[in-house]
Scaffold this motif. Structure first.
Motif, mmCIF file in Angstrom:
data_model
loop_
_atom_site.group_PDB
_atom_site.id
_atom_site.type_symbol
_atom_site.label_atom_id
_atom_site.label_comp_id
_atom_site.label_asym_id
_atom_site.label_seq_id
_atom_site.Cartn_x
_atom_site.Cartn_y
_atom_site.Cartn_z
ATOM 1 N N LEU A 125 0.861 -1.181 0.000
ATOM 2 C CA LEU A 125 0.000 0.000 0.000
ATOM 3 C C LEU A 125 0.898 1.231 0.000
ATOM 4 C CD1 LEU A 125 -2.702 -0.986 2.662
ATOM 5 C CD2 LEU A 125 -2.927 -1.015 0.171
ATOM 6 N N ARG A 126 0.511 2.207 -0.801
ATOM 7 C CA ARG A 126 1.250 3.472 -0.838
ATOM 8 C C ARG A 126 0.270 4.597 -0.544
ATOM 9 N NH1 ARG A 126 5.593 2.380 -4.593
ATOM 10 N NH2 ARG A 126 6.295 0.307 -3.937
ATOM 11 N N GLY A 127 0.780 5.633 0.113
ATOM 12 C CA GLY A 127 -0.069 6.786 0.372
ATOM 13 C C GLY A 127 -0.232 7.628 -0.883
ATOM 14 N N ARG A 128 -1.458 8.070 -1.135
ATOM 15 C CA ARG A 128 -1.671 9.045 -2.212
ATOM 16 C C ARG A 128 -1.424 10.442 -1.676
ATOM 17 N NH1 ARG A 128 -5.597 6.535 -6.027
ATOM 18 N NH2 ARG A 128 -5.906 8.563 -6.971
ATOM 19 N N ASP A 129 -1.445 10.532 -0.355
ATOM 20 C CA ASP A 129 -1.231 11.824 0.307
ATOM 21 C C ASP A 129 -0.605 11.541 1.674
ATOM 22 O OD1 ASP A 129 -3.272 10.750 1.818
ATOM 23 O OD2 ASP A 129 -4.796 12.167 1.142
ATOM 24 N N GLU A 130 -0.427 12.595 2.437
ATOM 25 C CA GLU A 130 0.234 12.447 3.741
ATOM 26 C C GLU A 130 -0.563 11.553 4.691
ATOM 27 O OE1 GLU A 130 1.837 15.757 6.597
ATOM 28 O OE2 GLU A 130 2.051 16.408 4.508
ATOM 29 N N VAL A 131 -1.881 11.680 4.643
ATOM 30 C CA VAL A 131 -2.733 10.865 5.521
ATOM 31 C C VAL A 131 -2.541 9.380 5.199
ATOM 32 C CG1 VAL A 131 -5.114 10.342 6.191
ATOM 33 C CG2 VAL A 131 -4.437 12.705 5.792
ATOM 34 N N GLY A 132 -2.524 9.062 3.919
ATOM 35 C CA GLY A 132 -2.333 7.674 3.498
ATOM 36 C C GLY A 132 -0.965 7.158 3.920
ATOM 37 N N THR A 133 0.063 7.952 3.684
ATOM 38 C CA THR A 133 1.428 7.527 4.031
ATOM 39 C C THR A 133 1.556 7.318 5.538
ATOM 40 O OG1 THR A 133 2.238 8.807 2.167
ATOM 41 C CG2 THR A 133 3.874 8.143 3.789
ATOM 42 N N SER A 134 1.010 8.236 6.317
ATOM 43 C CA SER A 134 1.072 8.093 7.782
ATOM 44 C C SER A 134 0.341 6.842 8.236
ATOM 45 C CB SER A 134 0.412 9.296 8.470
ATOM 46 O OG SER A 134 1.176 10.439 8.270
ATOM 47 N N THR A 135 -0.789 6.563 7.592
ATOM 48 C CA THR A 135 -1.596 5.396 7.983
ATOM 49 C C THR A 135 -0.819 4.099 7.743
ATOM 50 O OG1 THR A 135 -3.609 6.598 7.411
ATOM 51 C CG2 THR A 135 -3.800 4.212 7.605
ATOM 52 N N VAL A 136 -0.199 3.998 6.564
ATOM 53 C CA VAL A 136 0.564 2.788 6.242
ATOM 54 C C VAL A 136 1.704 2.612 7.245
ATOM 55 C CG1 VAL A 136 2.055 1.708 4.520
ATOM 56 C CG2 VAL A 136 -0.033 2.875 3.793
ATOM 57 N N GLU A 137 2.370 3.705 7.576
ATOM 58 C CA GLU A 137 3.501 3.631 8.517
ATOM 59 C C GLU A 137 3.030 3.311 9.933
ATOM 60 O OE1 GLU A 137 5.956 7.122 8.434
ATOM 61 O OE2 GLU A 137 6.372 6.883 6.296
ATOM 62 N N ALA A 138 2.038 4.051 10.391
ATOM 63 C CA ALA A 138 1.606 3.898 11.794
ATOM 64 C C ALA A 138 1.042 2.512 12.063
ATOM 65 C CB ALA A 138 0.573 4.960 12.138
ATOM 66 N N LEU A 139 0.340 1.941 11.081
ATOM 67 C CA LEU A 139 -0.298 0.643 11.302
ATOM 68 C C LEU A 139 0.557 -0.509 10.777
ATOM 69 C CD1 LEU A 139 -3.865 1.794 10.314
ATOM 70 C CD2 LEU A 139 -3.183 1.036 12.578
#
Ligand SMILES: [Zn+2]
Length: 245
Positions: A125-139
């Motif tokens: 999964l890759r973030g399309r934006d900062e929210v997506g990127t943070s979500t992939v990293e945090a979880l």
């Protein structure tokens, strides 16, 4: 991750009970959210899956945890606030840990459509934006052992089923019997069933299937042959609504 619809707040969480449970948590830190009348409607809303990684929460090895979107020790007043609770697997819950969504916002699949924030490449999964990127990293959503490899297996299963479907289509074209037609439509329906919200890892399956040229060609051929029926179209449409682009 797919968009989820929250169930109505359970009767159990009346204003009085919320006040009582919140006070109890604030005084002795007890797990006041661990109640069947909280857990059950959460599970119903996510089809018994982790709201984040879509693993099954009905497997014996993966029991459900009530996840506090806003971390319970930072937002103690929201400890049993219905809109703050999600069903999650232990691994996602542990990965998210003390992350504060107040300062670094993450995807809440009950609030936003994950498709607006996530994309999919090589089973990651890759973030399309900062929210997506943070979500992939945090979880830790690209953990290779528990998720990327699982997605790869799901993808292999899709390709293998599509191959069977193509063989059945060829057989049907040679001899258009009812048995061959039913077998063909049955495997196509099976593929689409795995792309529905109830199926585990549905976002992965739908993404792989709907980006597979062979599967798309097969659907076009079924349409041309007059075999594409409304129930298949309905399932395809649902799959399109959860596939990541
Ligand atoms: Zn999970």
């Amino acid at each position: 991750m797919i968009k989820l619809e929250r169930q109505p707040k359970p009767d159990y969480l009346s204003d009085a009970t919320v006040i009582e449970l919140t006070a109890k948590f604030q005084s002795d830190g007890s797990s006041v959210w661990n109640h069947p009348q909280i857990k059950l409607p959460l599970l119903v809303s996510s089809n018994d899956k982790c709201a984040y990684c879509e693993c099954s929460l009905s497997d014996e090895s993966k029991y459900m945890e009530v996840e506090h979107f806003k971390y319970k020790n930072l937002y103690k007043e929201l400890v049993v606030e219905w809109n703050n609770l999600l069903p999650a697997c232990k691994r996602c819950n542990i990965a998210k840990g003390v992350h504060d969504v107040g300062t670094d916002i993450l995807i809440n699949p009950y609030e936003v459509d994950p498709r607006n924030h996530l994309t999919f490449k090589l089973y990651q999964l890759r973030g399309r934006d900062e929210v997506g990127t943070s979500t992939v990293e945090a979880l830790d959503l690209n953990n290779s052992e528990r998720l990327v490899f699982k997605r790869f297996e799901v993808g292999e299963q899709v390709f293998s089923s599509v191959r069977v479907a193509i063989d059945r289509l060829e057989a049907y074209k040679l001899s258009s019997t009812a048995i061959r037609r039913n077998k063909l439509l049955s495997i196509v329906e099976t593929i689409l069933n795995e792309c529905q919200p109830k199926a585990i890892y549905a976002a992965t399956t739908a993404t792989v299937a709907l980006n597979d040229e062979e599967f798309l060609s097969l659907i076009m051929e079924l349409r041309a042959l007059g075999l594409w029926e409304d129930y298949l179209e309905a399932k395809l449409s649902t799959a399109q609504g959860i596939a990541l682009s």
